[in-house]
Every structure is written in structure tokens, then in C-alpha cells.
Design an enzyme around this catalytic site. Structure first.
Site, PDB file in Angstrom:
ATOM      1  N   GLU A  85      -0.484   1.401   5.135  1.00 18.16           N
ATOM      2  CA  GLU A  85       1.109   1.622   5.113  1.00 18.16           C
ATOM      3  C   GLU A  85       1.684   1.616   6.592  1.00 18.16           C
ATOM      4  O   GLU A  85       2.692   1.000   6.605  1.00 18.16           O
ATOM      5  CB  GLU A  85       1.119   3.077   4.831  1.00 18.16           C
ATOM      6  CG  GLU A  85       2.736   3.725   4.621  1.00 18.16           C
ATOM      7  CD  GLU A  85       3.310   3.672   5.933  1.00 18.16           C
ATOM      8  OE1 GLU A  85       4.675   3.438   5.820  1.00 18.16           O
ATOM      9  OE2 GLU A  85       2.870   4.097   7.014  1.00 18.16           O
ATOM     10  N   ASP A 130      -4.604   4.744   6.036  1.00 22.53           N
ATOM     11  CA  ASP A 130      -4.955   4.139   7.128  1.00 22.53           C
ATOM     12  C   ASP A 130      -4.517   5.181   8.429  1.00 22.53           C
ATOM     13  O   ASP A 130      -3.638   5.953   8.506  1.00 22.53           O
ATOM     14  CB  ASP A 130      -4.174   3.031   7.351  1.00 22.53           C
ATOM     15  CG  ASP A 130      -2.579   2.884   6.879  1.00 22.53           C
ATOM     16  OD1 ASP A 130      -2.310   3.683   6.394  1.00 22.53           O
ATOM     17  OD2 ASP A 130      -1.763   2.055   7.489  1.00 22.53           O
TER      18      ASP A 130
HETATM   19 ZN   LIG Z   1       2.959   6.328  10.827  1.00 26.72          ZN
HETATM   20 ZN   LIG Z   2       2.982   7.731   7.993  1.00 24.01          ZN
END
Ligand SMILES: [Zn+2]
Ligand SMILES: [Zn+2]
Length: 431
Positions: free
Chosen positions: A170, A104
Site C-alpha cells: 500500500e 506492508d
Molecule cells: Zn502509511
Molecule cells: Zn497506511
């Protein structure tokens, strides 16, 4: 010294030498990685120019899945919304190792001067924002695609199974959504086949190309978000004795919380942080308000310290409020766990990394108080997470991750491909 003693000494010496000697990279893997470098960079630039926010990595996931299917791997899509998981079975059955890359991007408008700069815009929390790979997850994705290609071509020499985990979100899913490593685990990513160990890396804009930083034990912090609600009794600002002041109580609470760090936490063991980042209360100068709200974060690197700090915060917040005639509650929300590198696994795999990067380029580092959701995988299986250099040689200052000028020197990616490929082989073939 007689001959017998001499040979015993020789054996001991030889054994000790073998035990600490760096593993060399398989020449075939080495040349495959070198040939693949330009392709890895090409993939990375494509992801860089087309970044997508957490839980919205639709096109990114499609490209990853296509590559993995073209390699002939067993591919599962839409894991934890936009995640992609692929399985590579080696020549003989054995252990299963998982390799994870996060995919991401962030709501950051890129300012770095590169020809493949991102100009993507989107709406995030009702605000128009630029989107860019300001944490470098584009490099992780490209590296792992390269590793998948190399290991697939090399599969007759693999004992066991490799699970490639391309993980969304994440950086954290949007409010109200689930996502990331936590959701992947919930959906069974570490099962069937059951994962024995997991490896992951993070590119680092402040570490020079060619270098790798690591730390056994807690390497990144558990991130807790907390909300404290203080209840007082509203009254006229001129007559505080007729009410209960939640602003004063908040000040006492902040003060008290800091003593948990400075007086109760064994700071020689690991660092720990409590930060109150936001306080809201009151409307004007001559009214003592009814209530106050504080939002903050706790960062810990040691499981026992984490437990102690949270327990003491839970005890202290209501008692301080009570001491001043008010009430207070505290609620925690966990954002990441401790990124905890299994010491035995680090010890086992370090010679591989040192053999490829050169011992002088593998640096034992201090922990950081930032968080990483790879930690959730490490709560379930032993894992090793390390940092890969992405700063151009000779550069003095590098822009931090999550900032508009964030920049990665792509010549650092090749080392990541080599290390991840060889770690996998050495782990599986050591059984
Ligand atoms: Zn980051
Ligand atoms: Zn990262």
C-alpha cells in the site's frame, strides 16, 4: 386530528424513525468478536515484531494464508506478488462484498516502548534501515483475520459471498516494481466473483479508541508526482542577457502554479495542493546554468478539480518557460486516486457503524490531503473507507503515522472487528 390522520402521522413517524435508527450488532457476532480479541491482539503483535516492506511481505503472507486455509476458505496466494485472497461462500447466493486489509510495513526505526517492538533491519534503496509497522497495517491484517474467522463460523447466515483481500505494497512498491491495489485489480481481484462493494478501514493514532471517523465523497487525496524539466541557455553569471536563465524561469513557474490553486480552483468545494518539493540546478555562483529540474506533488479531492489542475499545469509550464525564452516540459505519475466514499453506500451502512460504536462516537470528518491506494478499488466498485480510533483515552498528543514513536492502543482493535463483520452481514443480508 382524526384517527385516520393520526395513524398516518404515526406511520410516517415510525418509518422515519426506522430509517434513521442505528442497527444493533448481532449478539452472536458480538460475543464471538469479544472472545477473539486476545487472539487478534496476539496476531497483531506477531506481525508488529516481524514487519516486512512493500512487495516483500513473504512471511506475513504465509501466516495469513495458513490462517485462512485452516478456516477452510478458498485461498489464492501470490496475488500482486505477495497478496492473499480468500473467498467465503455464504448459505445462499447473492452479492459479493470485498474486505481489504493492507499488510506492508515501512522503513522506519521504531522507538515506541513496547515489549513487542520491532528490531528488524533491512536494506532499502541501498541504505540500511529499520523496519516497523509505523502506519499500523499490522492492526488491519489482524482485524481482518479475526473478521474472516467470525464470518466463517457464521456462514450459514450469510447471503452471498465475502472476498477477503490482504493487499501488499500500500505504501508503494519499490522503484521499478509494480504492486499494491493497482496490480491486484490488474490481476482480476475484483472479478470472479464480481465484487459489488468494498469496505476498508485505517487505524488512526490521533483518534481516540472507540471512535470512528468518516466522510462521504473524497476523504483522502489523489496523489500525483510531477517532474518539470526547464531548459535555458548557459552563460556567464555576469552577463545574463547573453543566455536564458532556467533558475529564474523555475521561480516564475512555481509562482504561476500556485495561482492555479489560489485563483482558479473552487476551494470552497474541496482543498487542493501543489507543492514543489525539490529543485536542482547549477553548480556555482557565477554561471547561469543550462537547465533546472523540479519535482513535486499535487493533491486533490474532487475529480473535476483534479482534471482542471492537471490540465492547467500542462498548459502553464511550457508557456511560462516560453515567455522567458526557454522551454519546459512536465510529466505526471499517479500514485493514488481519490479515496472516494460512495455517498449512497455510506448512507446505507452508517446505521450499522453507529449502532455498534454509538452515534456519539461516529464522527463526520474533514478530508485529508494524504493518499491511500484503496482509492483504486473505489474507482471500479463503490467503496467505503473509514478511520478507526487507536489513541489511548486521555492521551493528549499522539505520534503521527510514519514516525518512530507511532503507537496504537490495541484496545481499539475490537471495534474494528465488530464493525467490519457486521457491515458485511448487513450489506449482504439487505439484498
Ligand atoms: Zn502509511
Ligand atoms: Zn497506511
Amino acid at each position: 386530528m382524526n384517527t385516520n390522520t393520526q395513524s398516518i402521522f404515526f406511520l410516517i413517524f415510525a418509518f422515519a424513525f426506522c430509517a434513521i435508527q442505528a442497527q444493533q450488532i448481532n449478539p452472536e457476532i458480538n460475543s464471538m468478536a469479544e472472545k477473539l480479541e486476545s487472539k487478534v491482539i496476539e496476531w497483531r503483535r506477531d506481525f508488529h515484531q516481524n514487519p516486512e516492506l512493500s512487495n516483500r511481505e513473504f512471511e506475513t503472507a504465509k501466516k495469513i494464508a495458513k490462517h485462512l486455509k485452516d478456516l477452510g476458505l478458498e485461498v489464492t496466494e501470490n496475488v500482486a506478488k505477495t497478496g492473499v485472497v480468500a473467498i467465503l461462500k455464504g448459505n445462499t447466493p447473492g452479492k459479493t462484498v470485498a474486505l481489504r486489509a493492507d499488510i506492508d510495513a515501512l522503513p522506519v526505526t521504531e522507538r515506541a516502548d513496547v515489549p513487542f517492538k520491532s528490531t528488524v533491519k533491512t536494506t532499502f534503496l541501498d541504505t540500511e534501515v529499520g523496519v516497523s509497522h509505523a502506519c499500523g497495517h499490522d492492526t488491519h491484517t489482524a482485524i481482518l483475520m479475526g473478521v474472516a474467522e467470525i464470518l466463517t463460523k457464521h456462514k450459514d447466515k450469510i447471503n452471498g459471498t465475502v472476498k477477503f483481500i490482504f493487499q501488499p505494497a500500500e505504501e508503494g512498491p519499490p522503484p521499478g516494481e509494480e504492486g499494491g491495489a493497482k496490480l491486484m485489480i490488474k490481476e482480476g481481484v475484483l472479478k470472479n466473483p464480481d465484487v459489488d462493494a468494498i469496505f476498508g478501514l485505517h487505524i488512526n493514532s490521533g483518534t481516540e479508541v472507540g471512535k470512528i471517523r468518516y466522510k462521504p465523497g473524497g476523504t483522502m487525496a489523489a496523489v500525483e508526482r510531477f517532474v518539470i524539466n526547464v531548459k535555458g541557455k548557459q552563460t556567464h553569471g555576469s552577463a545574463p542577457w547573453t543566455g536564458v536563465d532556467p533558475v529564474l524561469i523555475s521561480a516564475k513557474i512555481i509562482d504561476g502554479l500556485q495561482t492555479i490553486i489560489s485563483r482558479e480552483s473552487p476551494l470552497v468545494k474541496e482543498a487542493a495542493v501543489i507543492t514543489v518539493g525539490k529543485i536542482t540546478s547549477g553548480v556555482r555562483f557565477n554561471i547561469i546554468p543550462e537547465s533546472a529540474e523540479m519535482i513535486g506533488t499535487v493533491r486533490t479531492l474532487d475529480p473535476k478539480m483534479r482534471e482542471l489542475i492537471i490540465r492547467r499545469m500542462n498548459e502553464m509550464v511550457p508557456s511560462i518557460a516560453k515567455a522567458y525564452g526557454g522551454d519546459a516540459t512536465i510529466e505526471f505519475q499517479n500514485n493514488t486516486s481519490i479515496t472516494y466514499n460512495d455517498p449512497a453506500l455510506v448512507k446505507q451502512m452508517l446505521p450499522t457503524i453507529e449502532g455498534i460504536a454509538g452515534k456519539e462516537n461516529v464522527i463526520l470528518s474533514k478530508a485529508t490531503t494524504g493518499g491511500e491506494d484503496f482509492s483504486y478499488f473505489q474507482e471500479v466498485v463503490p467503496g467505503f473507507y473509514f478511520f478507526l480510533g487507536g489513541k489511548s483515552k486521555g492521551t493528549e498528543k499522539a505520534a503521527a503515522h510514519h514516525t518512530p514513536d507511532f503507537y496504537i492502543d490495541e484496545s481499539g482493535l475490537l471495534l474494528g472487528v465488530k464493525v467490519m463483520s457486521q457491515l458485511t452481514l448487513d450489506y449482504l443480508n439487505a439484498q
